[in-house]
Every structure is written in C-alpha cells, then in structure tokens.
Design a protein around this motif. Structure first.
Motif, mmCIF file in Angstrom:
data_model
loop_
_atom_site.group_PDB
_atom_site.id
_atom_site.type_symbol
_atom_site.label_atom_id
_atom_site.label_comp_id
_atom_site.label_asym_id
_atom_site.label_seq_id
_atom_site.Cartn_x
_atom_site.Cartn_y
_atom_site.Cartn_z
ATOM 1 N N ASP A 1 10.614 3.846 -10.423
ATOM 2 C CA ASP A 1 11.793 3.863 -11.283
ATOM 3 C C ASP A 1 12.062 2.464 -11.834
ATOM 4 O O ASP A 1 13.140 2.183 -12.327
ATOM 5 C CB ASP A 1 13.016 4.393 -10.537
ATOM 6 C CG ASP A 1 13.445 3.490 -9.382
ATOM 7 O OD1 ASP A 1 12.703 2.534 -9.042
ATOM 8 O OD2 ASP A 1 14.517 3.743 -8.806
ATOM 9 N N TYR B 1 9.893 7.247 -13.685
ATOM 10 C CA TYR B 1 11.113 8.031 -13.508
ATOM 11 C C TYR B 1 12.335 7.244 -13.944
ATOM 12 O O TYR B 1 12.692 6.234 -13.342
ATOM 13 C CB TYR B 1 11.285 8.482 -12.056
ATOM 14 C CG TYR B 1 12.575 9.234 -11.837
ATOM 15 C CD1 TYR B 1 12.842 10.389 -12.553
ATOM 16 C CD2 TYR B 1 13.537 8.775 -10.965
ATOM 17 C CE1 TYR B 1 14.033 11.082 -12.391
ATOM 18 C CE2 TYR B 1 14.729 9.457 -10.781
ATOM 19 C CZ TYR B 1 14.970 10.613 -11.501
ATOM 20 O OH TYR B 1 16.144 11.283 -11.347
ATOM 21 N N ASN B 2 12.959 7.712 -15.024
ATOM 22 C CA ASN B 2 14.226 7.159 -15.484
ATOM 23 C C ASN B 2 14.173 5.634 -15.605
ATOM 24 O O ASN B 2 15.069 4.935 -15.129
ATOM 25 C CB ASN B 2 15.347 7.602 -14.535
ATOM 26 C CG ASN B 2 16.720 7.442 -15.147
ATOM 27 O OD1 ASN B 2 16.868 7.406 -16.361
ATOM 28 N ND2 ASN B 2 17.729 7.329 -14.301
ATOM 29 N N PRO C 1 14.512 1.942 -16.939
ATOM 30 C CA PRO C 1 15.491 1.299 -17.817
ATOM 31 C C PRO C 1 14.839 0.884 -19.132
ATOM 32 O O PRO C 1 13.611 0.739 -19.213
ATOM 33 C CB PRO C 1 15.955 0.088 -17.015
ATOM 34 C CG PRO C 1 14.941 -0.125 -15.958
ATOM 35 C CD PRO C 1 14.231 1.178 -15.742
ATOM 36 N N LYS D 1 5.702 1.172 -18.200
ATOM 37 C CA LYS D 1 5.064 2.343 -18.818
ATOM 38 C C LYS D 1 3.634 2.030 -19.222
ATOM 39 O O LYS D 1 2.728 2.839 -19.014
ATOM 40 C CB LYS D 1 5.868 2.832 -20.022
ATOM 41 C CG LYS D 1 7.091 3.618 -19.651
ATOM 42 C CD LYS D 1 7.730 4.237 -20.881
ATOM 43 C CE LYS D 1 9.056 4.861 -20.508
ATOM 44 N NZ LYS D 1 9.727 5.454 -21.650
ATOM 45 N N ASP E 1 6.279 10.774 -18.037
ATOM 46 C CA ASP E 1 7.456 9.959 -18.312
ATOM 47 C C ASP E 1 8.682 10.852 -18.138
ATOM 48 O O ASP E 1 9.110 11.534 -19.071
ATOM 49 C CB ASP E 1 7.381 9.390 -19.730
ATOM 50 C CG ASP E 1 8.504 8.420 -20.035
ATOM 51 O OD1 ASP E 1 9.261 8.063 -19.102
ATOM 52 O OD2 ASP E 1 8.615 8.012 -21.205
ATOM 53 N N ALA E 2 9.213 10.886 -16.920
ATOM 54 C CA ALA E 2 10.349 11.747 -16.591
ATOM 55 C C ALA E 2 11.644 10.962 -16.762
ATOM 56 O O ALA E 2 11.861 9.975 -16.074
ATOM 57 C CB ALA E 2 10.214 12.255 -15.160
ATOM 58 N N LYS E 3 12.469 11.424 -17.659
ATOM 59 C CA LYS E 3 13.717 10.718 -17.936
ATOM 60 C C LYS E 3 14.895 11.233 -17.102
ATOM 61 O O LYS E 3 15.955 10.633 -17.100
ATOM 62 C CB LYS E 3 14.024 10.816 -19.427
ATOM 63 C CG LYS E 3 13.010 10.059 -20.272
ATOM 64 C CD LYS E 3 13.251 10.277 -21.747
ATOM 65 C CE LYS E 3 12.307 9.528 -22.644
ATOM 66 N NZ LYS E 3 10.918 9.540 -22.299
ATOM 67 N N ASN E 4 14.702 12.358 -16.416
ATOM 68 C CA ASN E 4 15.777 12.926 -15.602
ATOM 69 C C ASN E 4 15.164 13.761 -14.479
ATOM 70 O O ASN E 4 13.948 13.926 -14.408
ATOM 71 C CB ASN E 4 16.742 13.747 -16.469
ATOM 72 C CG ASN E 4 16.022 14.835 -17.233
ATOM 73 O OD1 ASN E 4 15.212 15.583 -16.686
ATOM 74 N ND2 ASN E 4 16.309 14.927 -18.528
ATOM 75 N N ALA E 5 16.028 14.299 -13.630
ATOM 76 C CA ALA E 5 15.553 15.029 -12.445
ATOM 77 C C ALA E 5 14.749 16.270 -12.809
ATOM 78 O O ALA E 5 13.742 16.571 -12.156
ATOM 79 C CB ALA E 5 16.741 15.400 -11.556
ATOM 80 N N GLN F 1 12.903 16.790 -15.489
ATOM 81 C CA GLN F 1 11.590 16.358 -15.972
ATOM 82 C C GLN F 1 10.723 15.845 -14.813
ATOM 83 O O GLN F 1 9.512 16.043 -14.811
ATOM 84 C CB GLN F 1 11.733 15.286 -17.051
ATOM 85 C CG GLN F 1 12.276 15.818 -18.359
ATOM 86 C CD GLN F 1 12.445 14.721 -19.405
ATOM 87 O OE1 GLN F 1 12.213 13.542 -19.164
ATOM 88 N NE2 GLN F 1 12.856 15.120 -20.602
ATOM 89 N N LEU F 2 11.357 15.236 -13.832
ATOM 90 C CA LEU F 2 10.621 14.775 -12.656
ATOM 91 C C LEU F 2 10.073 15.978 -11.879
ATOM 92 O O LEU F 2 8.909 15.993 -11.478
ATOM 93 C CB LEU F 2 11.530 13.930 -11.757
ATOM 94 C CG LEU F 2 10.888 13.380 -10.494
ATOM 95 C CD1 LEU F 2 9.787 12.385 -10.825
ATOM 96 C CD2 LEU F 2 11.954 12.714 -9.624
#
Length: 163
Positions: free
Chosen positions: A66, A113-114, A116, A123, A138-142, A144-145
């Motif tokens: 993260d 994960y998420n 900043p 990345k 590229d998981a931006k939230n739970a 997507q994770l």
C-alpha cells in the motif's frame, strides 16, 4: 521486528488466522517481503516445506503493498529516507530480487493497494516485478483488492478433461 513468517501449509484455518493477525504500519521496504516469500518457496533451509510439493506444483509469490519503498538498507539496518538516489537504490534492489525469483521458476504477481497519489514509482516497480503485465493489479479499494485475489486464485485452477 515484524511478525514471524508462517511456513507453507495446507492448513487453511491456520493461514487465515495468520492473515487476520497482520497489520500494516510505518515504512515500506519491498525487498524484505520478497526475500522471505522466496525463502518459503525454496525447498532448502530455513523453510523445507516447499520440498513436499510435486514437480508439477505451481510456485507463485504475491507481492502486495500500500506504499512505495521509503527505506533503504545500510549495513544490517534499514533507514528511512526521502533521498531520491536511496529510493532508486531500493527500487533497483526490489527489481533484482524479482528477476531472481522469476529465474527460479516462480510466478510473480503484484498488487498495488490504494496507493497514494505520489507513489508512481511503486506502480512502475510493481509492474516490472510481475511475471507479465496480466499479473499486475492496481486495486484502488477493498472490492478491487478482493477481485485481484480472486483473479490470482483462478490462475491456479487447473481444469483437466479426459475421455
């Protein structure tokens, strides 16, 4: 010190308990996770559990973070830094480890994960670390994770049709 590593196991309850006990805090040093993950997938000491698998077993490592690398190694210590040259050194070490893991026949999946907004180098590092572009998530939230890990898990399923 972080938590102890759980060796490879087929005890799902134990594995879930271990994952549930993990917490994230502080700085990020991706090489540590890669080194310990690689060690658990290697049949030699200190972890010999990988030797129990068959030759056709899938060996895969998932690196999830993260954050971007924020520390570098100086002798046996890890030091926090915002120095661009030191961070580049750590990212280079991360990629060298990824290359070694892949040369060892291990498939590498990476998950951001998420992250900043200022974590572009993370990345880039994760994309280069993955065995191929389809193994970077590229998981931006739970949700997507969760989907990323379901997709990774589906890669391990082998369908066999015989007559």
């Amino acid at each position: 010190c972080g938590q102890t590593v759980l060796p490879l196991t087929d005890n799902l309850t134990l594995a879930k308990r271990k994952v549930d006990s993990l917490t994230g805090s502080g700085q990020t040093y991706m090489p540590s996770g890669l080194i310990w993950g690689w060690r658990t997938l290697n049949p030699q000491a200190p972890y010999k559990e990988a030797a129990k698998g068959s030759k056709s077993s899938i060996r895969a490592l998932v690196l999830m973070t993260d954050g971007q690398n924020t520390v570098y190694q100086k002798d046996e210590y890890h030091k926090t830094t915002s120095n661009a040259a030191r961070l580049l050194e750590t990212n280079t070490r991360t990629l060298a480890l990824c290359d070694g893991i892949k040369r060892d026949g291990i498939t590498v999946y990476t998950v951001a994960y998420n992250l900043p907004g200022g974590a572009a180098s993370a990345k880039t590092t994760l994309k280069s670390c993955a065995s191929d572009g389809s193994k970077f998530y590229d998981a931006k939230n739970a949700s997507q994770l969760e989907k990323a890990f379901k997709d990774i898990g589906s890669d391990f399923k082998q369908i066999r049709i015989s007559h």
